[in-house]
Scaffold this motif. Sequence first.
Motif, PDB file in Angstrom:
ATOM      1  N   MET A 196       0.805  -1.263   0.007  1.00  0.00           N
ATOM      2  CA  MET A 196       0.239  -0.093  -0.057  1.00  0.00           C
ATOM      3  C   MET A 196       0.795   1.158   0.070  1.00  0.00           C
ATOM      4  N   VAL A 197       0.575   2.229  -0.729  1.00  0.00           N
ATOM      5  CA  VAL A 197       1.414   3.234  -0.821  1.00  0.00           C
ATOM      6  C   VAL A 197       0.860   4.420  -0.070  1.00  0.00           C
ATOM      7  N   GLN A 198       1.649   4.924   0.832  1.00  0.00           N
ATOM      8  CA  GLN A 198       1.308   6.224   1.875  1.00  0.00           C
ATOM      9  C   GLN A 198       1.142   7.332   1.019  1.00  0.00           C
ATOM     10  N   GLU A 199      -0.178   7.934   1.183  1.00  0.00           N
ATOM     11  CA  GLU A 199      -0.275   9.314   0.429  1.00  0.00           C
ATOM     12  C   GLU A 199       0.709  10.305   1.228  1.00  0.00           C
ATOM     13  N   ASN A 200       1.081  11.312   0.518  1.00  0.00           N
ATOM     14  CA  ASN A 200       1.952  12.505   0.924  1.00  0.00           C
ATOM     15  C   ASN A 200       1.287  13.221   1.842  1.00  0.00           C
ATOM     16  N   LYS A 201       1.587  13.570   3.114  1.00  0.00           N
ATOM     17  CA  LYS A 201       0.579  14.339   3.704  1.00  0.00           C
ATOM     18  C   LYS A 201       1.182  15.919   3.895  1.00  0.00           C
ATOM     19  N   PHE A 202       0.573  16.871   3.305  1.00  0.00           N
ATOM     20  CA  PHE A 202       1.229  17.993   3.232  1.00  0.00           C
ATOM     21  C   PHE A 202      -0.247  18.977   3.119  1.00  0.00           C
ATOM     22  N   ARG A 203      -0.037  20.158   4.023  1.00  0.00           N
ATOM     23  CA  ARG A 203      -0.905  21.151   3.858  1.00  0.00           C
ATOM     24  C   ARG A 203      -0.317  22.608   4.340  1.00  0.00           C
ATOM     25  N   MET A 204      -0.892  23.379   3.934  1.00  0.00           N
ATOM     26  CA  MET A 204      -0.657  24.783   4.341  1.00  0.00           C
ATOM     27  C   MET A 204      -1.782  25.601   5.143  1.00  0.00           C
ATOM     28  N   GLU A 205      -1.592  26.058   6.065  1.00  0.00           N
ATOM     29  CA  GLU A 205      -2.567  26.909   6.946  1.00  0.00           C
ATOM     30  C   GLU A 205      -2.194  28.315   6.959  1.00  0.00           C
ATOM     31  N   LYS A 206      -3.294  29.215   6.562  1.00  0.00           N
ATOM     32  CA  LYS A 206      -3.171  30.637   6.460  1.00  0.00           C
ATOM     33  C   LYS A 206      -3.663  31.240   7.733  1.00  0.00           C
ATOM     34  N   GLN A 207      -2.834  32.408   8.079  1.00  0.00           N
ATOM     35  CA  GLN A 207      -3.416  33.318   9.086  1.00  0.00           C
ATOM     36  C   GLN A 207      -3.121  34.578   8.331  1.00  0.00           C
ATOM     37  N   ILE A 208      -4.275  35.392   8.256  1.00  0.00           N
ATOM     38  CA  ILE A 208      -4.100  36.767   7.892  1.00  0.00           C
ATOM     39  C   ILE A 208      -4.338  37.977   8.975  1.00  0.00           C
ATOM     40  N   THR A 209      -3.263  38.988   8.964  1.00  0.00           N
ATOM     41  CA  THR A 209      -3.631  39.802  10.024  1.00  0.00           C
ATOM     42  C   THR A 209      -3.615  41.030   9.291  1.00  0.00           C
ATOM     43  N   ASP A 210      -3.780  42.294   9.922  1.00  0.00           N
ATOM     44  CA  ASP A 210      -3.702  43.526   9.199  1.00  0.00           C
ATOM     45  C   ASP A 210      -2.176  43.635   8.530  1.00  0.00           C
ATOM     46  N   ASP A 211      -1.439  42.983   8.944  1.00  0.00           N
ATOM     47  CA  ASP A 211      -0.008  43.533   8.400  1.00  0.00           C
ATOM     48  C   ASP A 211       0.653  42.167   7.642  1.00  0.00           C
ATOM     49  N   ASP A 212       0.446  41.214   8.142  1.00  0.00           N
ATOM     50  CA  ASP A 212       0.851  39.897   7.620  1.00  0.00           C
ATOM     51  C   ASP A 212       0.013  38.848   6.970  1.00  0.00           C
ATOM     52  N   ASN A 213       0.597  38.109   6.137  1.00  0.00           N
ATOM     53  CA  ASN A 213       0.193  37.061   5.705  1.00  0.00           C
ATOM     54  C   ASN A 213       1.120  35.887   6.045  1.00  0.00           C
ATOM     55  N   ILE A 214       0.339  35.095   7.047  1.00  0.00           N
ATOM     56  CA  ILE A 214       1.385  33.883   7.662  1.00  0.00           C
ATOM     57  C   ILE A 214       0.855  32.447   7.044  1.00  0.00           C
ATOM     58  N   ILE A 215       1.759  32.049   6.394  1.00  0.00           N
ATOM     59  CA  ILE A 215       1.569  30.770   5.727  1.00  0.00           C
ATOM     60  C   ILE A 215       2.521  29.769   6.588  1.00  0.00           C
ATOM     61  N   SER A 216       1.753  28.564   7.105  1.00  0.00           N
ATOM     62  CA  SER A 216       2.248  27.767   7.979  1.00  0.00           C
ATOM     63  C   SER A 216       2.465  26.243   6.988  1.00  0.00           C
ATOM     64  N   LEU A 217       3.581  25.996   6.630  1.00  0.00           N
ATOM     65  CA  LEU A 217       3.739  24.534   5.895  1.00  0.00           C
ATOM     66  C   LEU A 217       3.932  23.551   6.874  1.00  0.00           C
ATOM     67  N   ILE A 218       2.972  22.412   6.452  1.00  0.00           N
ATOM     68  CA  ILE A 218       2.975  21.308   7.713  1.00  0.00           C
ATOM     69  C   ILE A 218       3.008  19.918   6.691  1.00  0.00           C
ATOM     70  N   GLY A 219       4.070  19.150   7.201  1.00  0.00           N
ATOM     71  CA  GLY A 219       4.083  17.734   6.451  1.00  0.00           C
ATOM     72  C   GLY A 219       5.304  17.762   5.602  1.00  0.00           C
ATOM     73  N   GLU A 220       5.138  17.145   4.456  1.00  0.00           N
ATOM     74  CA  GLU A 220       6.266  16.977   3.410  1.00  0.00           C
ATOM     75  C   GLU A 220       6.041  17.654   2.107  1.00  0.00           C
ATOM     76  N   LEU A 221       6.778  18.718   1.734  1.00  0.00           N
ATOM     77  CA  LEU A 221       6.643  19.523   0.622  1.00  0.00           C
ATOM     78  C   LEU A 221       7.585  18.819  -0.654  1.00  0.00           C
ATOM     79  N   ASP A 222       7.263  17.987  -1.530  1.00  0.00           N
ATOM     80  CA  ASP A 222       7.915  17.473  -2.341  1.00  0.00           C
ATOM     81  C   ASP A 222       7.522  17.551  -3.621  1.00  0.00           C
ATOM     82  N   LEU A 223       7.786  17.181  -4.563  1.00  0.00           N
ATOM     83  CA  LEU A 223       7.485  16.933  -6.249  1.00  0.00           C
ATOM     84  C   LEU A 223       5.767  16.871  -6.305  1.00  0.00           C
ATOM     85  N   SER A 224       5.308  15.974  -5.626  1.00  0.00           N
ATOM     86  CA  SER A 224       3.945  15.765  -5.442  1.00  0.00           C
ATOM     87  C   SER A 224       3.139  16.880  -5.069  1.00  0.00           C
TER      88      SER A 224
END
Length: 111
Positions: free
Chosen positions: A1-29
């Motif tokens: 069984m092939v394990q699916e790549n678990k990656f997600r990004m969470e966004k937090q927007i403030t008056d001054d910033d766009n904060i992007i949190s990268l979670i998991g594995e960021l690869d070609l897929s």
Amino acid sequence: MVQENKFRMEKQITDDDNIISLIGELDLSKASEFNTNVDPFVQDVGRKLILNLKELTYIDSTGIGVILTIIKTRHALKASFAVENIPPKVQKLFDLTGLTPFLSAVANTVN
């Protein structure tokens, strides 16, 4: 069984910033999906773009390429950008690939 790549990004927007949190594995897929999803925030010059890598467990050369493109684009737009909470394994890869000086230069030269 092939394990699916678990990656997600969470966004937090403030008056001054766009904060992007990268979670998991960021690869070609997942790099193209990440690039598409992050692009509106890259183009938003009214807010500082912050990539939080605290929960990034893996990144390959394609993911590094996307981050390098973000750095170049933000620099061309004269828009502020920062990377924070880089895990030691990811930092080592950034050091080995020569990306670290660009992260520091953008964070220090653009307000």
